[in-house]
Design an enzyme around this catalytic site. Structure first.
Site, PDB file in Angstrom:
ATOM      1  N   GLY A 101      32.679  -3.278 -10.863  1.00 39.58           N
ATOM      2  CA  GLY A 101      33.031  -1.893 -10.672  1.00 39.58           C
ATOM      3  C   GLY A 101      32.212  -0.555 -11.154  1.00 39.58           C
ATOM      4  O   GLY A 101      32.127   0.327 -10.579  1.00 39.58           O
ATOM      5  N   ARG A 133      33.934  -0.396  -2.333  1.00 40.09           N
ATOM      6  CA  ARG A 133      33.062   0.206  -3.448  1.00 40.09           C
ATOM      7  C   ARG A 133      32.040   1.308  -2.737  1.00 40.09           C
ATOM      8  O   ARG A 133      31.644   1.946  -3.682  1.00 40.09           O
ATOM      9  CB  ARG A 133      32.308  -1.063  -3.852  1.00 40.09           C
ATOM     10  CG  ARG A 133      32.829  -2.152  -4.866  1.00 40.09           C
ATOM     11  CD  ARG A 133      32.118  -3.051  -5.389  1.00 40.09           C
ATOM     12  NE  ARG A 133      32.736  -4.273  -5.923  1.00 40.09           N
ATOM     13  CZ  ARG A 133      33.596  -4.379  -6.873  1.00 40.09           C
ATOM     14  NH1 ARG A 133      33.609  -3.195  -7.456  1.00 40.09           N
ATOM     15  NH2 ARG A 133      34.186  -5.542  -7.181  1.00 40.09           N
ATOM     16  N   LYS A 190      44.037   5.041 -17.205  1.00 33.71           N
ATOM     17  CA  LYS A 190      45.547   5.100 -16.593  1.00 33.71           C
ATOM     18  C   LYS A 190      46.402   4.826 -18.165  1.00 33.71           C
ATOM     19  O   LYS A 190      46.986   3.821 -18.344  1.00 33.71           O
ATOM     20  CB  LYS A 190      45.632   3.840 -15.945  1.00 33.71           C
ATOM     21  CG  LYS A 190      45.368   4.000 -14.249  1.00 33.71           C
ATOM     22  CD  LYS A 190      45.690   2.735 -13.517  1.00 33.71           C
ATOM     23  CE  LYS A 190      45.309   2.799 -12.281  1.00 33.71           C
ATOM     24  NZ  LYS A 190      45.417   1.693 -11.294  1.00 33.71           N
ATOM     25  N   GLU A 248      32.727   1.395 -18.245  1.00 33.15           N
ATOM     26  CA  GLU A 248      34.044   0.879 -17.464  1.00 33.15           C
ATOM     27  C   GLU A 248      34.323   1.608 -16.333  1.00 33.15           C
ATOM     28  O   GLU A 248      34.409   2.898 -16.603  1.00 33.15           O
ATOM     29  CB  GLU A 248      35.265   0.537 -18.119  1.00 33.15           C
ATOM     30  CG  GLU A 248      35.209  -0.672 -18.974  1.00 33.15           C
ATOM     31  CD  GLU A 248      35.761  -1.757 -18.135  1.00 33.15           C
ATOM     32  OE1 GLU A 248      35.533  -1.748 -16.803  1.00 33.15           O
ATOM     33  OE2 GLU A 248      36.462  -2.823 -18.661  1.00 33.15           O
ATOM     34  N   ASP A 249      34.516   1.240 -15.125  1.00 32.32           N
ATOM     35  CA  ASP A 249      35.087   2.075 -13.670  1.00 32.32           C
ATOM     36  C   ASP A 249      36.146   2.534 -14.263  1.00 32.32           C
ATOM     37  O   ASP A 249      36.595   3.886 -14.148  1.00 32.32           O
ATOM     38  CB  ASP A 249      34.902   1.562 -12.669  1.00 32.32           C
ATOM     39  CG  ASP A 249      35.498   0.128 -12.796  1.00 32.32           C
ATOM     40  OD1 ASP A 249      35.913  -0.486 -13.681  1.00 32.32           O
ATOM     41  OD2 ASP A 249      35.635  -0.317 -11.532  1.00 32.32           O
ATOM     42  N   ASP A 303      37.078  -1.340  -6.178  1.00 28.16           N
ATOM     43  CA  ASP A 303      37.295  -1.986  -4.756  1.00 28.16           C
ATOM     44  C   ASP A 303      38.853  -2.528  -4.824  1.00 28.16           C
ATOM     45  O   ASP A 303      39.446  -2.423  -5.707  1.00 28.16           O
ATOM     46  CB  ASP A 303      36.411  -3.428  -4.850  1.00 28.16           C
ATOM     47  CG  ASP A 303      36.888  -4.312  -5.809  1.00 28.16           C
ATOM     48  OD1 ASP A 303      37.191  -5.417  -5.388  1.00 28.16           O
ATOM     49  OD2 ASP A 303      36.925  -4.056  -7.088  1.00 28.16           O
ATOM     50  N   ASP A 362      43.084   0.219 -17.428  1.00 24.09           N
ATOM     51  CA  ASP A 362      44.383   0.402 -17.110  1.00 24.09           C
ATOM     52  C   ASP A 362      45.227  -0.398 -18.303  1.00 24.09           C
ATOM     53  O   ASP A 362      45.433   0.027 -19.216  1.00 24.09           O
ATOM     54  CB  ASP A 362      44.613   0.076 -15.435  1.00 24.09           C
ATOM     55  CG  ASP A 362      44.037  -1.181 -14.963  1.00 24.09           C
ATOM     56  OD1 ASP A 362      43.607  -1.998 -15.693  1.00 24.09           O
ATOM     57  OD2 ASP A 362      43.888  -1.110 -13.578  1.00 24.09           O
ATOM     58  N   PHE A 371      46.737   2.471  -7.624  1.00 24.41           N
ATOM     59  CA  PHE A 371      45.641   1.561  -7.078  1.00 24.41           C
ATOM     60  C   PHE A 371      44.441   2.452  -6.574  1.00 24.41           C
ATOM     61  O   PHE A 371      44.804   3.159  -5.276  1.00 24.41           O
ATOM     62  CB  PHE A 371      45.966   0.319  -6.400  1.00 24.41           C
ATOM     63  CG  PHE A 371      44.744  -0.680  -6.371  1.00 24.41           C
ATOM     64  CD1 PHE A 371      44.906  -1.572  -7.433  1.00 24.41           C
ATOM     65  CD2 PHE A 371      43.759  -0.766  -5.623  1.00 24.41           C
ATOM     66  CE1 PHE A 371      43.969  -2.411  -7.697  1.00 24.41           C
ATOM     67  CE2 PHE A 371      42.638  -1.676  -5.658  1.00 24.41           C
ATOM     68  CZ  PHE A 371      42.685  -2.571  -6.717  1.00 24.41           C
ATOM     69  N   VAL A 372      43.121   2.661  -6.893  1.00 25.51           N
ATOM     70  CA  VAL A 372      42.248   3.367  -6.504  1.00 25.51           C
ATOM     71  C   VAL A 372      41.074   2.896  -5.977  1.00 25.51           C
ATOM     72  O   VAL A 372      40.701   1.326  -6.426  1.00 25.51           O
ATOM     73  CB  VAL A 372      41.784   4.704  -7.279  1.00 25.51           C
ATOM     74  CG1 VAL A 372      43.063   5.534  -7.271  1.00 25.51           C
ATOM     75  CG2 VAL A 372      41.341   4.116  -8.537  1.00 25.51           C
TER      76      VAL A 372
END
Length: 157
Positions: free
Chosen positions: A26, A146, A112, A80-81, A140, A84, A133-134
């Site tokens: 990600g 992506r 998050k 990190e992308d 992804d 959460d 959720f994104v």
């Protein structure tokens, strides 16, 4: 957002020669954009950890590709992308502490904070988002989405 993160990192890490560790898959787009905004030439390495299946965390973190750089005595920035639950971050920080890194900080595009329950601080993040959720910009859903150039929330049915 990425530019603002880079400005803070440039200021905080001037003269420290950090090692950037990008968590695949990600974070690859975010990492590429961030590294081009830095005013120093850091080393970068990659690791691949997995904890999601579809839109849910499995609760387990599997190491799919391990680190190949020496980390002892190094200042580490984990890229990190999204952070959460923090399960992936906790696993990676634990591994780096065992390898005696000088310092470890996290740089996340998205955070998050509503669902994050770990004691590891997330020092740098671009945006705090709700627990939705994104996808897009490297994030992804089942390995799709992506390549979207913006971030989108997946709709509920």
């Amino acid at each position: 957002m990425v530019r603002d993160l880079a400005l803070r990192i440039n200021q905080d890490y001037r003269g420290k020669d950090p090692l950037l560790i990008s968590v695949l898959n990600g974070s690859f787009i975010f990492s590429a954009d961030l590294i081009r905004q830095l005013d120093f030439d850091p080393q970068i390495s990659f690791t691949k950890l997995a904890s999601y299946q579809g839109t849910s965390s499995t609760g387990n973190v599997d190491e799919l590709i391990g680190l190949n750089q020496e980390t002892e005595g190094r200042h580490i920035l984990i890229l990190e992308d999204i952070v959460d639950t923090g399960n992936t971050l906790e696993k990676l920080v634990g591994m780096l502490k065992k390898k005696k890194a000088a310092s470890i900080e996290t740089v996340a595009l998205l955070f998050k904070s509503q669902v994050y329950k770990k004691d590891i601080p997330v020092k740098y993040y671009g945006k705090d988002i709700p627990n939705k959720f994104v996808v897009g910009y490297g994030l992804d859903y089942n390995e799709r989405g992506r390549s979207l150039d913006e971030i989108y929330q997946i709709g509920e049915r």
